[in-house]
Design a protein around this motif. Structure first.
Motif, PDB file in Angstrom:
ATOM      1  N   MET A   1       0.841  -1.185   0.000  1.00 61.21           N
ATOM      2  CA  MET A   1       0.000   0.000   0.000  1.00 61.21           C
ATOM      3  C   MET A   1       0.887   1.249   0.000  1.00 61.21           C
ATOM      4  SD  MET A   1      -3.102   0.980   2.689  1.00 61.21           S
ATOM      5  CE  MET A   1      -3.468  -0.753   2.948  1.00 61.21           C
ATOM      6  N   ARG A   2       0.500   2.259  -0.758  1.00 59.87           N
ATOM      7  CA  ARG A   2       1.226   3.528  -0.767  1.00 59.87           C
ATOM      8  C   ARG A   2       0.457   4.518   0.100  1.00 59.87           C
ATOM      9  NH1 ARG A   2       3.539   5.850  -6.331  1.00 59.87           N
ATOM     10  NH2 ARG A   2       4.938   4.093  -5.941  1.00 59.87           N
ATOM     11  N   ILE A   3       1.085   4.946   1.209  1.00 54.69           N
ATOM     12  CA  ILE A   3       0.401   5.711   2.251  1.00 54.69           C
ATOM     13  C   ILE A   3       1.116   7.045   2.459  1.00 54.69           C
ATOM     14  CG2 ILE A   3      -0.346   5.699   4.669  1.00 54.69           C
ATOM     15  CD1 ILE A   3       0.058   2.561   4.496  1.00 54.69           C
ATOM     16  N   VAL A   4       0.348   8.115   2.583  1.00 53.42           N
ATOM     17  CA  VAL A   4       0.890   9.438   2.867  1.00 53.42           C
ATOM     18  C   VAL A   4       0.396   9.910   4.231  1.00 53.42           C
ATOM     19  CG1 VAL A   4       0.780  11.881   2.246  1.00 53.42           C
ATOM     20  CG2 VAL A   4       1.185  10.166   0.473  1.00 53.42           C
ATOM     21  N   HIS A   5       1.314  10.323   5.101  1.00 54.45           N
ATOM     22  CA  HIS A   5       0.966  10.929   6.383  1.00 54.45           C
ATOM     23  C   HIS A   5       1.236  12.427   6.309  1.00 54.45           C
ATOM     24  CE1 HIS A   5       0.427   7.348   9.034  1.00 54.45           C
ATOM     25  NE2 HIS A   5       1.102   6.775   8.051  1.00 54.45           N
ATOM     26  N   VAL A   6       0.339  13.218   6.878  1.00 50.39           N
ATOM     27  CA  VAL A   6       0.508  14.667   6.926  1.00 50.39           C
ATOM     28  C   VAL A   6       0.456  15.080   8.391  1.00 50.39           C
ATOM     29  CG1 VAL A   6      -0.344  16.903   6.138  1.00 50.39           C
ATOM     30  CG2 VAL A   6      -0.652  14.875   4.690  1.00 50.39           C
ATOM     31  N   VAL A   7       1.572  15.599   8.912  1.00 51.91           N
ATOM     32  CA  VAL A   7       1.641  15.963  10.331  1.00 51.91           C
ATOM     33  C   VAL A   7       1.695  17.485  10.464  1.00 51.91           C
ATOM     34  CG1 VAL A   7       2.820  13.798  10.885  1.00 51.91           C
ATOM     35  CG2 VAL A   7       4.164  15.861  10.472  1.00 51.91           C
ATOM     36  N   PRO A   8       1.452  18.019  11.667  1.00 52.82           N
ATOM     37  CA  PRO A   8       1.519  19.472  11.860  1.00 52.82           C
ATOM     38  C   PRO A   8       2.908  20.020  11.547  1.00 52.82           C
ATOM     39  CG  PRO A   8       0.384  18.438  13.685  1.00 52.82           C
ATOM     40  CD  PRO A   8       0.990  17.324  12.877  1.00 52.82           C
ATOM     41  N   ASN A   9       2.980  21.326  11.358  1.00 56.78           N
ATOM     42  CA  ASN A   9       4.241  21.981  11.012  1.00 56.78           C
ATOM     43  C   ASN A   9       4.846  22.710  12.211  1.00 56.78           C
ATOM     44  OD1 ASN A   9       1.988  23.768  10.878  1.00 56.78           O
ATOM     45  ND2 ASN A   9       3.304  25.307   9.956  1.00 56.78           N
ATOM     46  N   VAL A  10       4.694  22.123  13.390  1.00 57.19           N
ATOM     47  CA  VAL A  10       5.159  22.776  14.620  1.00 57.19           C
ATOM     48  C   VAL A  10       6.575  22.364  14.976  1.00 57.19           C
ATOM     49  CG1 VAL A  10       4.678  23.151  17.056  1.00 57.19           C
ATOM     50  CG2 VAL A  10       2.780  22.902  15.442  1.00 57.19           C
ATOM     51  N   ILE A  11       6.826  21.068  15.063  1.00 57.20           N
ATOM     52  CA  ILE A  11       8.156  20.553  15.385  1.00 57.20           C
ATOM     53  C   ILE A  11       8.450  19.353  14.492  1.00 57.20           C
ATOM     54  CG2 ILE A  11       8.261  21.341  17.790  1.00 57.20           C
ATOM     55  CD1 ILE A  11       7.214  18.649  18.669  1.00 57.20           C
ATOM     56  N   PRO A  12       9.720  19.073  14.206  1.00 58.58           N
ATOM     57  CA  PRO A  12      10.058  17.895  13.410  1.00 58.58           C
ATOM     58  C   PRO A  12       9.686  16.612  14.150  1.00 58.58           C
ATOM     59  CG  PRO A  12      11.909  19.435  13.515  1.00 58.58           C
ATOM     60  CD  PRO A  12      10.914  19.881  14.546  1.00 58.58           C
ATOM     61  N   ILE A  13       9.364  15.568  13.420  1.00 57.89           N
ATOM     62  CA  ILE A  13       9.130  14.273  14.053  1.00 57.89           C
ATOM     63  C   ILE A  13      10.477  13.586  14.285  1.00 57.89           C
ATOM     64  CG2 ILE A  13       6.858  14.072  12.989  1.00 57.89           C
ATOM     65  CD1 ILE A  13       7.989  11.932  11.147  1.00 57.89           C
ATOM     66  N   ASN A  75      -0.257   7.716  -7.506  1.00 52.81           N
ATOM     67  CA  ASN A  75      -0.871   6.427  -7.133  1.00 52.81           C
ATOM     68  C   ASN A  75      -0.921   6.192  -5.624  1.00 52.81           C
ATOM     69  OD1 ASN A  75      -1.111   5.743  -9.949  1.00 52.81           O
ATOM     70  ND2 ASN A  75       1.072   5.214  -9.923  1.00 52.81           N
ATOM     71  N   VAL A  76      -1.280   7.233  -4.881  1.00 50.57           N
ATOM     72  CA  VAL A  76      -1.432   7.093  -3.428  1.00 50.57           C
ATOM     73  C   VAL A  76      -2.729   6.330  -3.127  1.00 50.57           C
ATOM     74  CG1 VAL A  76      -1.791   8.361  -1.272  1.00 50.57           C
ATOM     75  CG2 VAL A  76      -0.118   9.180  -2.943  1.00 50.57           C
ATOM     76  N   ASP A  77      -2.638   5.355  -2.241  1.00 51.51           N
ATOM     77  CA  ASP A  77      -3.816   4.563  -1.866  1.00 51.51           C
ATOM     78  C   ASP A  77      -4.630   5.246  -0.780  1.00 51.51           C
ATOM     79  OD1 ASP A  77      -3.510   2.068  -3.487  1.00 51.51           O
ATOM     80  OD2 ASP A  77      -1.607   1.967  -2.395  1.00 51.51           O
ATOM     81  N   VAL A  78      -3.949   5.871   0.186  1.00 52.76           N
ATOM     82  CA  VAL A  78      -4.661   6.498   1.291  1.00 52.76           C
ATOM     83  C   VAL A  78      -3.790   7.609   1.895  1.00 52.76           C
ATOM     84  CG1 VAL A  78      -3.821   4.870   3.040  1.00 52.76           C
ATOM     85  CG2 VAL A  78      -5.991   6.046   3.403  1.00 52.76           C
ATOM     86  N   ILE A  79      -4.450   8.691   2.309  1.00 50.39           N
ATOM     87  CA  ILE A  79      -3.778   9.778   3.031  1.00 50.39           C
ATOM     88  C   ILE A  79      -4.226   9.728   4.484  1.00 50.39           C
ATOM     89  CG2 ILE A  79      -3.514  12.288   3.244  1.00 50.39           C
ATOM     90  CD1 ILE A  79      -4.201  12.482   0.265  1.00 50.39           C
ATOM     91  N   HIS A  80      -3.293   9.953   5.393  1.00 48.40           N
ATOM     92  CA  HIS A  80      -3.617   9.993   6.823  1.00 48.40           C
ATOM     93  C   HIS A  80      -3.289  11.388   7.333  1.00 48.40           C
ATOM     94  CE1 HIS A  80      -3.470   7.690  10.920  1.00 48.40           C
ATOM     95  NE2 HIS A  80      -4.057   8.869  11.024  1.00 48.40           N
ATOM     96  N   ASP A  81      -4.321  12.145   7.658  1.00 43.08           N
ATOM     97  CA  ASP A  81      -4.181  13.533   8.099  1.00 43.08           C
ATOM     98  C   ASP A  81      -4.120  13.592   9.622  1.00 43.08           C
ATOM     99  OD1 ASP A  81      -4.302  16.239   8.528  1.00 43.08           O
ATOM    100  OD2 ASP A  81      -6.152  16.578   7.419  1.00 43.08           O
ATOM    101  N   HIS A  82      -2.990  14.106  10.144  1.00 36.78           N
ATOM    102  CA  HIS A  82      -2.805  14.257  11.589  1.00 36.78           C
ATOM    103  C   HIS A  82      -2.862  15.723  12.014  1.00 36.78           C
ATOM    104  CE1 HIS A  82      -1.273  10.086  12.240  1.00 36.78           C
ATOM    105  NE2 HIS A  82      -0.729  10.243  11.047  1.00 36.78           N
ATOM    106  N   LEU A  93     -10.896  15.142  -1.165  1.00 36.41           N
ATOM    107  CA  LEU A  93     -10.114  14.714  -2.314  1.00 36.41           C
ATOM    108  C   LEU A  93     -10.624  13.372  -2.840  1.00 36.41           C
ATOM    109  CD1 LEU A  93      -6.507  15.475  -0.981  1.00 36.41           C
ATOM    110  CD2 LEU A  93      -8.006  16.970  -2.316  1.00 36.41           C
ATOM    111  N   ASN A  94     -10.216  13.038  -4.047  1.00 38.47           N
ATOM    112  CA  ASN A  94     -10.586  11.737  -4.612  1.00 38.47           C
ATOM    113  C   ASN A  94      -9.829  10.597  -3.945  1.00 38.47           C
ATOM    114  OD1 ASN A  94     -12.399  12.819  -6.490  1.00 38.47           O
ATOM    115  ND2 ASN A  94     -10.763  13.224  -7.980  1.00 38.47           N
ATOM    116  N   ILE A  95      -8.705  10.919  -3.304  1.00 37.29           N
ATOM    117  CA  ILE A  95      -7.925   9.900  -2.590  1.00 37.29           C
ATOM    118  C   ILE A  95      -8.539   9.681  -1.210  1.00 37.29           C
ATOM    119  CG2 ILE A  95      -5.648   9.310  -1.692  1.00 37.29           C
ATOM    120  CD1 ILE A  95      -4.501  11.323  -3.737  1.00 37.29           C
ATOM    121  N   PRO A  96      -8.812   8.438  -0.808  1.00 29.82           N
ATOM    122  CA  PRO A  96      -9.352   8.195   0.542  1.00 29.82           C
ATOM    123  C   PRO A  96      -8.464   8.832   1.598  1.00 29.82           C
ATOM    124  CG  PRO A  96      -9.368   6.179  -0.766  1.00 29.82           C
ATOM    125  CD  PRO A  96      -8.605   7.201  -1.577  1.00 29.82           C
TER     126      PRO A  96
END
Length: 319
Positions: A1-13, A75-82, A93-96
């Motif tokens: 699976m191709r997964i994208v995570h989006v985290v806040p822009n406050v501090i680096p992970i 070809n992203v399968d899913v985005i995970h918004d944090h 978006l069209n991407i889940p």
């Protein structure tokens, strides 16, 4: 699976905040299981996933949205918004897109696939969409079990009123027990008040914001972790971190605290007097039992199992 995570822009992970640590652990575990994972985060972030760095510290939520939408891998399968404001999840978006509501800021935001960090938060939300919940998990191997405790109480959290630090100070004043306060200062006026009280109570000390080995040491050796939260906690990750070290916790039963401590109800306090009675005694559970409690419920592996189910549910339409 191709997964994208989006985290806040406050501090680096992985950072020091709960959101950043959860995204870090989850993305790493997904990579370990063979998934292709991308993480949008501040430059300087560390992960076994592929980091796509934001342009600079201080992006607004609108910058994040536009930047992500225009730079998504193919070809992203899913985005995970944090993100705090769920800036991607609300875009339809069209991407889940799975949106984890880590804080109460996201309760009123309408997204298709909302995920809460506790069942308590799910039931409290007015999102309007059929949501789900996944408990936060930790890397259990990153926490050392310590059977021998020192004679001090520990408050570990932000220096702000909603985290209840003032009750930790009051408890130290009433008991005379050595108490260590650790955490970043978010409320300067409150911090000044605490400093004035500490000047009159030599048993209380403030050690600033702690990370890494220093944080681990404090958690490992504390006689009790104090969690006198004044807000409706969404989860309470530090509770799990302390228990993983075999350290008992004394907590107010607000928000999801009774859910997180469901198997340890003896640690839930109604008020400051109740907490005082509890911490004057020894823990009713051995350090080994407390760590076992975490191992059965709150690990990164269990969290990842649940999120993979959530991803497939989103891909199939969420119904």
């Amino acid at each position: 699976m191709r997964i994208v995570h989006v985290v806040p822009n406050v501090i680096p992970i992985p950072g020091s905040g709960g959101i950043e640590r959860i995204a870090y652990l989850l993305s790493n575990e997904l990579v370990r299981r063979g998934h292709e994972v991308y993480v949008y985060a501040l430059a300087g972030s560390q992960s076994n996933a592929i980091i796509i760095p934001y342009g600079h510290r201080g992006f607004s939520k609108h910058n994040i949205k536009d930047f992500v939408i225009h730079t998504l891998p193919d070809n992203v399968d899913v985005i995970h918004d944090h993100t705090h404001s769920l800036v991607i999840g609300r875009e339809k978006l069209n991407i889940p897109t799975v949106s984890t509501i880590h804080t109460e800021w996201g309760f009123e935001i309408k997204v298709k696939c909302p995920v809460y960090v506790s069942k308590t938060s799910l039931l409290q939300s007015k999102n309007g969409s059929p949501g789900s919940y996944v408990h936060n998990g930790i890397d259990l191997d990153g926490y050392t079990l310590e059977k021998k405790k020192d004679d001090y109480l520990l408050f570990l959290g932000r220096i702000e009123r909603e985290k209840g630090v003032l009750d930790a100070v009051r408890l130290a004043e009433r008991t005379g027990m050595r108490t260590i306060i650790a955490g970043p200062v978010w409320d300067k006026e409150l911090y000044r008040e605490i400093c004035q009280r500490m000047a009159k109570a030599p048993n209380i000390s403030y050690v600033g914001e702690v990370h890494g080995e220093q944080k681990q040491y404090l958690l490992m050796h504390a006689k009790w972790l104090l969690f006198p939260t004044a807000c409706e906690e969404q989860f309470g990750l530090v509770l799990v971190e302390a228990l993983a070290c075999g350290t008992p916790v004394a907590a107010y039963g607000r928000g999801a605290v009774p859910e997180v401590l469901q198997g340890l109800p003896q640690f839930i306090c109604n008020d400051l007097d109740d907490m005082k009675r509890l911490i004057k005694r020894d823990s009713p559970f051995s350090p080994e039992k407390l760590r076992e409690y975490v191992a059965l419920r709150y690990t990164k592996e269990k969290m990842t199992d649940e999120y993979l189910k959530i991803y497939w549910r989103a891909i199939r339409g969420w119904e």
